[in-house]
Design an enzyme around this catalytic site. Sequence first.
Site, PDB file in Angstrom:
ATOM      1  N   SER A   1       0.728  -1.116  -0.069  1.00 41.25           N
ATOM      2  CA  SER A   1      -0.204  -0.120  -0.064  1.00 41.25           C
ATOM      3  C   SER A   1       0.795   1.349  -0.012  1.00 41.25           C
ATOM      4  O   SER A   1       1.798   1.311   0.522  1.00 41.25           O
ATOM      5  CB  SER A   1      -0.901  -0.093   1.309  1.00 41.25           C
ATOM      6  OG  SER A   1      -1.397   1.305   1.469  1.00 41.25           O
TER       7      SER A   1
ATOM      8  N   THR B   1      -4.957   2.597  -7.709  1.00 41.94           N
ATOM      9  CA  THR B   1      -6.565   2.346  -6.866  1.00 41.94           C
ATOM     10  C   THR B   1      -7.232   3.686  -7.519  1.00 41.94           C
ATOM     11  O   THR B   1      -6.994   4.770  -7.243  1.00 41.94           O
ATOM     12  CB  THR B   1      -6.484   2.347  -5.524  1.00 41.94           C
ATOM     13  OG1 THR B   1      -5.526   1.588  -5.077  1.00 41.94           O
ATOM     14  CG2 THR B   1      -7.862   2.426  -4.891  1.00 41.94           C
TER      15      THR B   1
ATOM     16  N   HIS C   1     -13.102  -2.499  -2.875  1.00 43.71           N
ATOM     17  CA  HIS C   1     -12.130  -2.007  -1.821  1.00 43.71           C
ATOM     18  C   HIS C   1     -12.520  -2.666  -0.438  1.00 43.71           C
ATOM     19  O   HIS C   1     -12.517  -1.787   0.478  1.00 43.71           O
ATOM     20  CB  HIS C   1     -12.329  -0.621  -1.582  1.00 43.71           C
ATOM     21  CG  HIS C   1     -11.229   0.141  -1.014  1.00 43.71           C
ATOM     22  ND1 HIS C   1     -10.250   0.917  -2.008  1.00 43.71           N
ATOM     23  CD2 HIS C   1     -10.535   0.060  -0.108  1.00 43.71           C
ATOM     24  CE1 HIS C   1      -9.367   1.562  -1.536  1.00 43.71           C
ATOM     25  NE2 HIS C   1      -9.409   1.177  -0.236  1.00 43.71           N
TER      26      HIS C   1
ATOM     27  N   TYR D   1      -1.950   5.614  -4.610  1.00 46.08           N
ATOM     28  CA  TYR D   1      -3.027   6.602  -4.763  1.00 46.08           C
ATOM     29  C   TYR D   1      -2.496   7.955  -5.219  1.00 46.08           C
ATOM     30  O   TYR D   1      -1.235   8.311  -4.866  1.00 46.08           O
ATOM     31  CB  TYR D   1      -3.136   7.163  -3.111  1.00 46.08           C
ATOM     32  CG  TYR D   1      -4.193   5.867  -2.514  1.00 46.08           C
ATOM     33  CD1 TYR D   1      -5.241   5.562  -3.038  1.00 46.08           C
ATOM     34  CD2 TYR D   1      -3.756   5.430  -1.118  1.00 46.08           C
ATOM     35  CE1 TYR D   1      -6.162   4.626  -2.275  1.00 46.08           C
ATOM     36  CE2 TYR D   1      -4.799   4.380  -0.764  1.00 46.08           C
ATOM     37  CZ  TYR D   1      -6.056   4.123  -1.151  1.00 46.08           C
ATOM     38  OH  TYR D   1      -6.645   3.420  -0.703  1.00 46.08           O
TER      39      TYR D   1
HETATM   40  C1  FMN Z   1      -7.494  -2.196   6.616  1.00 42.60           C
HETATM   41  C2  FMN Z   1      -7.554  -2.203   5.340  1.00 42.60           C
HETATM   42  C3  FMN Z   1      -6.834  -1.204   4.703  1.00 42.60           C
HETATM   43  C4  FMN Z   1      -6.992  -0.955   3.311  1.00 42.60           C
HETATM   44  N1  FMN Z   1      -5.893  -0.267   2.718  1.00 42.60           N
HETATM   45  C5  FMN Z   1      -5.846  -0.114   1.314  1.00 42.60           C
HETATM   46  C6  FMN Z   1      -5.086   0.738   0.628  1.00 42.60           C
HETATM   47  O1  FMN Z   1      -4.179   1.439   1.229  1.00 42.60           O
HETATM   48  N2  FMN Z   1      -5.018   0.866  -0.587  1.00 42.60           N
HETATM   49  C7  FMN Z   1      -5.813  -0.058  -1.437  1.00 42.60           C
HETATM   50  O2  FMN Z   1      -5.898   0.108  -2.904  1.00 42.60           O
HETATM   51  N3  FMN Z   1      -6.860  -0.834  -0.864  1.00 42.60           N
HETATM   52  C8  FMN Z   1      -6.709  -1.053   0.578  1.00 42.60           C
HETATM   53  N4  FMN Z   1      -7.654  -1.701   1.038  1.00 42.60           N
HETATM   54  C9  FMN Z   1      -8.361  -2.777   0.335  1.00 42.60           C
HETATM   55  C10 FMN Z   1      -7.710  -3.903   0.049  1.00 42.60           C
HETATM   56  O3  FMN Z   1      -6.659  -3.673  -1.030  1.00 42.60           O
HETATM   57  C11 FMN Z   1      -8.719  -4.937  -0.747  1.00 42.60           C
HETATM   58  O4  FMN Z   1      -9.479  -4.460  -1.935  1.00 42.60           O
HETATM   59  C12 FMN Z   1      -9.785  -5.658   0.097  1.00 42.60           C
HETATM   60  O5  FMN Z   1      -9.244  -5.804   1.563  1.00 42.60           O
HETATM   61  C13 FMN Z   1     -10.156  -7.023  -0.036  1.00 42.60           C
HETATM   62  O6  FMN Z   1     -11.150  -7.467   0.453  1.00 42.60           O
HETATM   63  P1  FMN Z   1     -10.883  -8.499   1.982  1.00 42.60           P
HETATM   64  O7  FMN Z   1     -10.388  -7.861   3.077  1.00 42.60           O
HETATM   65  O8  FMN Z   1     -12.291  -9.003   2.091  1.00 42.60           O
HETATM   66  O9  FMN Z   1     -10.250  -9.710   1.436  1.00 42.60           O
HETATM   67  C14 FMN Z   1      -7.772  -2.128   2.461  1.00 42.60           C
HETATM   68  C15 FMN Z   1      -8.488  -2.919   2.999  1.00 42.60           C
HETATM   69  C16 FMN Z   1      -8.586  -2.964   4.381  1.00 42.60           C
HETATM   70  C17 FMN Z   1      -9.293  -3.863   5.162  1.00 42.60           C
END
Ligand code: FMN
Length: 333
Positions: free
Chosen positions: A90, A138, A232, A112
């Site tokens: 990330s 993203t 997301h 981002y």
């Molecule tokens: C705590 C957390 C932080 C996240 N931070 C980002 C991020 O910084 N950038 C991003 O593109 N997606 C982020 N996501 C989304 C994840 O990349 C991903 O799309 C998602 O967690 C997938 O679903 P799952 O947790 O059910 O496997 C985040 C998700 C969570 C749970």
Amino acid sequence: MEPALFEYYAGGSADNLTLRDNRTAFERLRLNPRVLVDVSAVDPSVEVLGHRESMPVMVAPTAMARLAHPDGELAIARAAARAGVTQVLSSLSTYSIEEVAGAGANTWFQLYVFKDRAISEHLVRRVEAAGYRALVLTVDLPVPGLRENLTRSGFDPSDLTMSNFTEVMKGHQEGGFFTYIHDNFDGSLTWDDVEWLHSITDLPMVVKGVLRADDAVRAVEAGVAGVLVSNHGGRQLDTAIAGIDALPAIAAAVDGRAAVFVDGGIRRGTDVVKALALGARAVLVGRPLLWGLAVGGESGAADVLAMLRAEVENAMALCGVPSVTDLPPDLVT
Ligand SMILES: Cc1cc2nc3c(=O)[nH]c(=O)nc-3n(C[C@H](O)[C@H](O)[C@H](O)COP(=O)(O)O)c2cc1C
């Protein structure tokens, strides 16, 4: 974990309808297995953007892993390296691009784009220099989702260092980084910016957060190497469609011109097999890695990946699918 922290990781947006649907959408799908196929040797490996993944499961980018464990993203990178899968780091990581590169995993970087394009361009240069293999842009966060649970729980990460932004943050300390990014995400991002990114780097690009077939086609026309079907993790637009439900139309529209990935709610080997049968090259997994990390650092994260591998192999064998190239499209009903 502290309750406020657990809420940050576990929660979705608004009424959590999409968060829940990410699971129920998988639970609704049924498998239609083949029998009397030789599955004495099952090979779950798959080629992704020119790299052999030991299984079709990659690590999704999740912000601020140090909240779960002091070793944060470094531990995840080491676990991913041990498992032979790619980690997507990330932008909002708590170890830097360079530190994580040293942990030895095949790594992609999630970008981002901020209002100040020079910040993003500088990140891209660091990512290139550190040997990352792809950029994941993203696109489903022009503004943050309605994270009401964070207001209720009083989540406040302002003490954490966002290691990729220590320079940027000098002079922006007031309110902490969270306030800064909240105010500086670029809501004016368009397809022109995808072209801008292409113009400044040769790294292959994956667009993350696509849910519509026409957007996926736009992405292909813009020259991306991959489309990641994602809502997301249910944290942005509540009531948005589940990735697995959006996947078949997107895979059909992309028609092999780019790799298609999906994430959201993938918890079992059968979920992975369903996603592949519906057109994904590989899946990404978010929260389970954070739970493993919280429980046991690197070995906890490695355990999660080992469990998923065992389950994927089990599901493939029971479906009569010795390799990912043998998946019949009608495996899912
Ligand atoms: C705590 C957390 C932080 C996240 N931070 C980002 C991020 O910084 N950038 C991003 O593109 N997606 C982020 N996501 C989304 C994840 O990349 C991903 O799309 C998602 O967690 C997938 O679903 P799952 O947790 O059910 O496997 C985040 C998700 C969570 C749970």
